[in-house]
Design an enzyme around this catalytic site. Structure first.
Site, PDB file in Angstrom:
ATOM      1  N   LYS A 147       0.806  -1.230   0.000  1.00 39.99           N
ATOM      2  CA  LYS A 147       0.000   0.000   0.000  1.00 39.99           C
ATOM      3  C   LYS A 147       0.837   1.277   0.000  1.00 39.99           C
ATOM      4  O   LYS A 147       0.477   2.287   0.602  1.00 39.99           O
ATOM      5  CB  LYS A 147      -0.985   0.051   1.199  1.00 39.99           C
ATOM      6  N   THR A 148       1.964   1.228  -0.645  1.00 37.96           N
ATOM      7  CA  THR A 148       2.790   2.438  -0.707  1.00 37.96           C
ATOM      8  C   THR A 148       2.989   2.900  -2.151  1.00 37.96           C
ATOM      9  O   THR A 148       3.725   3.849  -2.410  1.00 37.96           O
ATOM     10  CB  THR A 148       4.191   2.172  -0.097  1.00 37.96           C
ATOM     11  N   GLY A 149       2.371   2.195  -3.104  1.00 43.51           N
ATOM     12  CA  GLY A 149       2.543   2.549  -4.513  1.00 43.51           C
ATOM     13  C   GLY A 149       3.409   1.547  -5.251  1.00 43.51           C
ATOM     14  O   GLY A 149       3.951   1.847  -6.332  1.00 43.51           O
ATOM     15  N   THR A 201       2.602  -1.128  -6.913  1.00 39.76           N
ATOM     16  CA  THR A 201       2.099  -1.552  -8.231  1.00 39.76           C
ATOM     17  C   THR A 201       2.387  -0.467  -9.272  1.00 39.76           C
ATOM     18  O   THR A 201       2.730  -0.771 -10.424  1.00 39.76           O
ATOM     19  CB  THR A 201       0.585  -1.827  -8.171  1.00 39.76           C
ATOM     20  N   SER A 250      -4.953   2.663   4.411  1.00 43.44           N
ATOM     21  CA  SER A 250      -5.104   2.133   3.056  1.00 43.44           C
ATOM     22  C   SER A 250      -5.267   0.599   3.115  1.00 43.44           C
ATOM     23  O   SER A 250      -6.076   0.017   2.388  1.00 43.44           O
ATOM     24  CB  SER A 250      -3.887   2.516   2.211  1.00 43.44           C
ATOM     25  N   LYS A 291      -6.412   0.169  -7.110  1.00 49.64           N
ATOM     26  CA  LYS A 291      -5.308   1.065  -6.757  1.00 49.64           C
ATOM     27  C   LYS A 291      -5.777   2.500  -6.910  1.00 49.64           C
ATOM     28  O   LYS A 291      -6.250   2.886  -7.982  1.00 49.64           O
ATOM     29  CB  LYS A 291      -4.085   0.830  -7.650  1.00 49.64           C
ATOM     30  N   GLY A 292      -5.654   3.258  -5.848  1.00 50.49           N
ATOM     31  CA  GLY A 292      -6.103   4.649  -5.880  1.00 50.49           C
ATOM     32  C   GLY A 292      -7.611   4.733  -5.741  1.00 50.49           C
ATOM     33  O   GLY A 292      -8.273   5.479  -6.458  1.00 50.49           O
ATOM     34  N   GLN A 330     -11.333   5.429  -3.977  1.00 48.07           N
ATOM     35  CA  GLN A 330     -11.951   6.521  -3.221  1.00 48.07           C
ATOM     36  C   GLN A 330     -12.503   5.911  -1.932  1.00 48.07           C
ATOM     37  O   GLN A 330     -13.202   4.903  -1.982  1.00 48.07           O
ATOM     38  CB  GLN A 330     -13.133   7.115  -4.017  1.00 48.07           C
ATOM     39  N   TYR A 331     -12.142   6.489  -0.792  1.00 43.13           N
ATOM     40  CA  TYR A 331     -12.757   6.055   0.472  1.00 43.13           C
ATOM     41  C   TYR A 331     -12.812   7.262   1.418  1.00 43.13           C
ATOM     42  O   TYR A 331     -12.082   8.237   1.231  1.00 43.13           O
ATOM     43  CB  TYR A 331     -12.032   4.856   1.097  1.00 43.13           C
TER      44      TYR A 331
HETATM   45  P1  A3P Z   1      -4.841   3.645  -2.176  1.00 39.73           P
HETATM   46  O1  A3P Z   1      -5.606   2.729  -3.062  1.00 39.73           O
HETATM   47  O2  A3P Z   1      -5.124   3.446  -0.745  1.00 39.73           O
HETATM   48  O3  A3P Z   1      -5.004   5.095  -2.573  1.00 39.73           O
HETATM   49  P2  A3P Z   1       0.217  -0.763  -3.665  1.00 39.73           P
HETATM   50  O4  A3P Z   1       0.270  -0.841  -5.130  1.00 39.73           O
HETATM   51  O5  A3P Z   1       1.570  -0.892  -3.027  1.00 39.73           O
HETATM   52  O6  A3P Z   1      -0.792  -1.688  -3.072  1.00 39.73           O
HETATM   53  O7  A3P Z   1      -0.228   0.674  -3.296  1.00 39.73           O
HETATM   54  C1  A3P Z   1      -1.486   1.174  -3.623  1.00 39.73           C
HETATM   55  C2  A3P Z   1      -1.411   2.657  -3.465  1.00 39.73           C
HETATM   56  O8  A3P Z   1      -0.604   3.186  -4.479  1.00 39.73           O
HETATM   57  C3  A3P Z   1      -2.713   3.330  -3.632  1.00 39.73           C
HETATM   58  O9  A3P Z   1      -3.317   3.387  -2.360  1.00 39.73           O
HETATM   59  C4  A3P Z   1      -2.327   4.692  -4.157  1.00 39.73           C
HETATM   60  O10 A3P Z   1      -2.438   5.724  -3.191  1.00 39.73           O
HETATM   61  C5  A3P Z   1      -0.858   4.557  -4.508  1.00 39.73           C
HETATM   62  N1  A3P Z   1      -0.466   5.037  -5.844  1.00 39.73           N
HETATM   63  C6  A3P Z   1       0.684   5.663  -6.113  1.00 39.73           C
HETATM   64  N2  A3P Z   1       0.751   5.975  -7.416  1.00 39.73           N
HETATM   65  C7  A3P Z   1      -0.367   5.537  -7.984  1.00 39.73           C
HETATM   66  C8  A3P Z   1      -0.868   5.568  -9.321  1.00 39.73           C
HETATM   67  N3  A3P Z   1      -0.159   6.126 -10.281  1.00 39.73           N
HETATM   68  N4  A3P Z   1      -2.041   5.008  -9.544  1.00 39.73           N
HETATM   69  C9  A3P Z   1      -2.758   4.447  -8.559  1.00 39.73           C
HETATM   70  N5  A3P Z   1      -2.340   4.390  -7.275  1.00 39.73           N
HETATM   71  C10 A3P Z   1      -1.160   4.944  -6.991  1.00 39.73           C
END
Ligand code: A3P
Length: 887
Positions: free
Chosen positions: A621-623, A625, A719, A840-841, A843-844
């Site tokens: 959950k730090t980005g 992916t 997250s 990913k990303g 809304q909550y």
């Molecule tokens: P949230 O979904 O809580 O906002 P991971 O891939 O490690 O699971 O991390 C998911 C988080 O990546 C997402 O958390 C989001 O905030 C972050 N993130 C960073 N860059 C992103 C991007 N380009 N697109 C989508 N999410 C991104």
């Protein structure tokens, strides 16, 4: 007839025979001389080339070790002591070693001995800060070893007080090695405030042990080493208190004692070379050795001392299970193979050894293809061995002596089936579910087809190798389990296929005898409760060196120790082994290309290029992916293939997948061509906070670069909670975020589990430090996850620089902010982007205030530690970290 006349007659006869005519004495002498020179040259030639041509037979060596107090004759047999006392409950199973530097030979020998005994130990510098000695009222160490008595004497006052107090409070003993000073001028030295005089730099002989001592457990006293000890730097002890009990005695070896003080009779005096202080002086039991671990007997003495002083907490069992494998039966060049007489000798030796080693049987490994491939006498040997077959235990090998790693599964199956058929036809019963592989090939590094075929054809459950983790040093060899097959560590005994004559033994016969009499072979018996030894058929033919070696070694062990030698079938042996060492079950996979021996027995069609050059370790959950996706856009960076279970993540180093092995891991990466400079990588966000991942990753990929992404740990926790709700996790749906964060340790398991997954990965400094326990800081890169969201182009430029990847990839042209998604996405066409998936990303709703405050408090100290660590590592502090610290 006069003497002269008689001589004349002989001369004439000789001339007639040699020259067919009468001749002078001079001519006869000349002929004799030429004849002698020619014979000398021929004999020498034959002697030096005897192994290649015809060997002048030498008599096989005969075991000649006799105990002074022979057990077999019922002479002196003390019961081996058990050192367990109630005192052992309060102390840890760990040794504290205090050294001046870990780089001296004597320090290395202490550490090697402790590793060989598999005792956990902590090494500290006597001049430095001592480690924590206690933990919750319990002593952490069972014994304290000083490399030098002198460094204890010269220790800083407070440190010495601390160790002394610890030893007194927990009734833990100390062991000292006493070395003589290099300068010969110092002859005697008194220990301050201690009733003991040391005498230095002596050559000694007639070494013997005190017949009665509570310290003895493994050691069986009663033997004598009459010859002069190899070193002239012994220290002997002159105690002046009833608290002392001598452990070992010796006498001065003349004429090496030069410095005798006038009136002091050292020559006939019994000197003390090892000493026990029973603790009546200052409340601390101590054992002092008058030399270091160069002397072989100091090894069992050390083990007994550790056991005695730690109340039996650090004690090896007395049982020693042994197995002697006779590999390559029927295999071997003509002239080196076993004959009928050799088989008889084997049977007789086995019978004798059965009186010394309960259940002893030679384990014969055969390759049927070579049956009856010797000369007449050797074929008789093959026949004889079949006649005696039921006296031995048998295990299967390859049909021909081929290295399995070179073959595919079908071939291996055929080969082993042929051998199995041979066994059936000849009535050899192979029942022990044990096999070994020619040259260790395919066992480690693992050749999966070998394991498959072993199970399928022979139902093999146990094997052995000397290659795990590697051959040398011998005391680090360990076992592991793969595909349900238990791999035991195998010991060498100094006999290889080509060591077949005693007078050609590498380094001379003394070399083999030294190994038997206290050297490497003896140490194997001493330190390893389970020993699988490897020998070869040729070691039982020719000079029968294996019979000599084992009969001698076993006798020697029984003269000097109380070890109880036994043999059980391999399956039982392996079960015992892993009960004893459960921590060894999971292997530690290493890169076969980092070690030549391993590379040579690794499948030729495998390449180390198929391993990642960097890892993205998370946390979740730090980005991760987003970073994974952006990296995959680079033309010279190739990610792993997706996994069916864990999608883009391989999750090898942190969980059960690790047990699937190296092939499984490598199959997740594309095969690069030889000239490719592309960088392979994988991302598994679960690695970051996993306890095993750093060690395992370093073992396989010591040069790999490590990338981690950090966001505000409070946000990360939230997250994760939202992620679990989105995955309809009932716990996350039924409990508020605040309830989860503040759940007590008495809460249901699943609630505690979710709480821990929310909170623990955010203890960033602690986890990064764990990675830095293994990887050098230059290999680590920490990304600010907020910057990755806001300015991914800048971050990707930093990453490219860190990876030194070429060509430079201009992300400005390939990433674009997508207002609908609210994040940067990949540019597909002028008006189309490819964004990360829905998960990913998301809304909550924003985090509630109470949870925010709780997390601020919870992470305040860990964030402070993180800022210090990042500063130390020269990383720019993320804005969110500055803010969280109130800057
Ligand atoms: P949230 O979904 O809580 O906002 P991971 O891939 O490690 O699971 O991390 C998911 C988080 O990546 C997402 O958390 C989001 O905030 C972050 N993130 C960073 N860059 C992103 C991007 N380009 N697109 C989508 N999410 C991104």
């Amino acid at each position: 007839m006069s003497l002269r006349r008689h001589f004349e007659n002989i001369k004439n006869v000789a001339c007639r025979i040699l020259l067919k005519r009468r001749c002078t004495l001079r001519k006869v002498l000349a002929i004799v001389l030429i004849f002698s020179v020619v014979s000398f040259v021929i004999l020498n030639y034959c002697y030096f080339h005897s192994s290649k041509y015809t060997k002048i037979p030498s008599l096989p060596p005969v075991p000649n070790i006799r105990c002074r107090l022979d057990k077999d004759l019922g002479l002196f047999d003390q019961m081996a002591r058990n050192h367990d006392t109630p005192g052992s409950v309060r102390i840890g199973k760990r040794v504290l070693v205090l050294l001046e530097t870990p780089y001296t030979k004597s320090a290395k020998k202490i550490m090697a001995a402790l590793s060989a005994a598999r005792f956990e130990y902590k090494v500290e510098d006597t001049g430095g800060k001592l480690p924590a000695l206690t933990h919750f009222e319990k002593g952490r160490f069972g014994v304290v070893i000083f490399e030098h008595l002198q460094s204890y004497v010269n220790m800083a006052y407070w440190n010495r007080q601390l160790v002394d107090k610890y030893c007194r409070d927990f009734d833990v003993g100390m062991i000292f090695f006493v070395s003589s000073p290099d300068e010969f001028g110092i002859e005697f030295e008194r220990i301050p405030d201690y009733p003991l005089l040391l005498q230095y730099n002596l050559a000694i002989k007639n070494y013997r042990l005190n017949m009665v001592s509570d310290v003895w457990r493994i050691i069986r006293p009663g033997e004598l080493i009459e010859e002069r000890m190899p070193d002239d730097d012994w220290t002997v002890f002159h105690p002046n208190h009833t608290a002392f009990e001598p452990l070992a005695y010796a006498q001065i070896a003349e004429p090496f004692y030069k410095n005798a003080s006038p009136g002091y009779d050292v020559i006939n005096r019994t000197l003390i070379t090892a000493l026990l202080d029973t603790g009546k002086i200052d409340g601390i039991k101590k054992i002092l050795f008058g030399n270091n671990l160069k002397f072989w007997l100091h090894h069992p003495l050390l083990l007994d001392s550790i056991s005695y002083l730690s109340h039996g907490k650090l004690s090896l069992p007395l049982e020693r299970y042994i197995q002697v494998d006779v590999d390559d039966v029927f295999v071997g060049a003509i002239g080196t193979r076993i004959k009928a007489k050799d088989v008889e000798a084997m049977v007789q030796t086995q019978e004798r050894l059965q009186h010394k080693v309960e259940g002893f049987h030679f384990m014969l490994g055969f390759s049927g293809w070579y049956f009856y491939h010797g000369d007449d006498a050797e074929n008789e040997g093959d026949k004889k061995i079949l006649e005696e077959k039921d006296k031995f235990w048998w295990f299967g090998h390859m049909w021909r002596h081929e290295q399995p790693h070179k073959f595919d599964q079908d071939y291996l199956e055929k080969s082993m089936s042929n051998n199995l058929e041979f066994a059936k036809e000849k009535g050899i019963s192979v029942v022990h579910q044990y096999a070994v592989s020619p040259h260790h090939s395919g066992v480690y590094p693992v050749h999966e087809p070998l394991y498959n075929v072993w199970k399928k054809t022979w139902d093999i459950r146990v094997t052995s190798t000397e290659e795990y983790p590697k051959l040398h040093p011998f005391y680090i060899r360990r076992g592991f389990i793969h595909q349900g097959i238990m791999v035991l560590p195998r010991q060498t005994c100094g006999l290889y296929t080509h060591t077949i004559y005693i007078d050609e033994y590498p380094g001379g016969r003394e070399h083999l005898d030294d190994s038997i009499k206290g050297g490497e072979l003896f140490q194997s018996f001493l330190y390893n409760p389970i020993n699988v030894f490897m020998t070869h058929q040729s070691n039982y033919a020719n000079d029968r060196l294996a019979l000599y070696t084992f009969e001698s070694a076993i006798k020697f062990v029984q003269c000097w120790t109380n070890l109880q030698l036994k043999q059980v079938p391999p399956l039982e042996l392996a079960i015992k082994y892993f009960e004893m060492y459960p921590e060894e079950k999971t292997p530690i996979w290493k890169n076969p290309c980092d070690y030549k021996r391993h590379q040579s027995i690794w499948s030729a069609n495998k390449t180390c290029k198929r391993l990642p050059k960097f890892l993205v370790i998370g946390p979740q959950k730090t980005g991760t992916t987003a970073l994974y996706t952006f990296l995959g856009m680079h033309p010279a960076i190739k990610s792993n293939y997706n996994s069916q279970e864990t999608f883009e993540e391989v999750q090898f180093f942190n969980g059960n997948n690790y047990e699937k092995g190296l092939d499984w891991y490598m199959d997740h990466f594309p095969n690069l061509t030889n000239d490719s400079t592309d960088l392979l990588f994988e991302k598994s966000a679960t690695y970051f906070d996993n306890a095993d991942a750093p060690m395992r990753a370093f073992a396989l990929l010591p040069k790999t670069k490590i990338i981690s992404i950090l966001v505000d740990p409070a946000k990360r926790a939230y997250s994760w909670y939202q992620h679990m709700r989105a995955h309809t996790d009932p716990t996350a749906l039924n409990y508020t975020f605040y309830d989860i964060l503040t759940a007590p340790d008495t809460a249901p398991r699943r609630v505690r589990g979710l709480r821990n997954r929310c909170l623990e990965p955010g203890l960033y400094a602690q986890h990064i430090l764990h990675w830095l326990d293994y990887f050098p800081a230059q290999q680590l890169f920490v990304i600010d996850g907020e910057l990755l969201k806001a300015n991914p182009v800048l971050v990707m430029d930093q990453v490219q620089k860190f990876l030194t990847v070429e060509p430079y990839f201009n992300y400005t042209e390939h990433l674009r902010f997508d207002p609908k998604k609210g994040f940067y996405c990949q540019v597909l066409t002028d008006d189309r982007n490819k964004c990360l998936g829905m998960s990913k990303g998301r809304q909550y709703p924003p985090m509630d205030v109470k949870s925010g405050e709780f997390l601020k408090q919870f992470y305040s100290k860990p964030n402070l530690a993180l800022s210090k660590l990042l500063t130390k590592l020269n990383f720019h502090l993320p804005k969110w970290l500055d803010e969280s610290l109130g800057a």
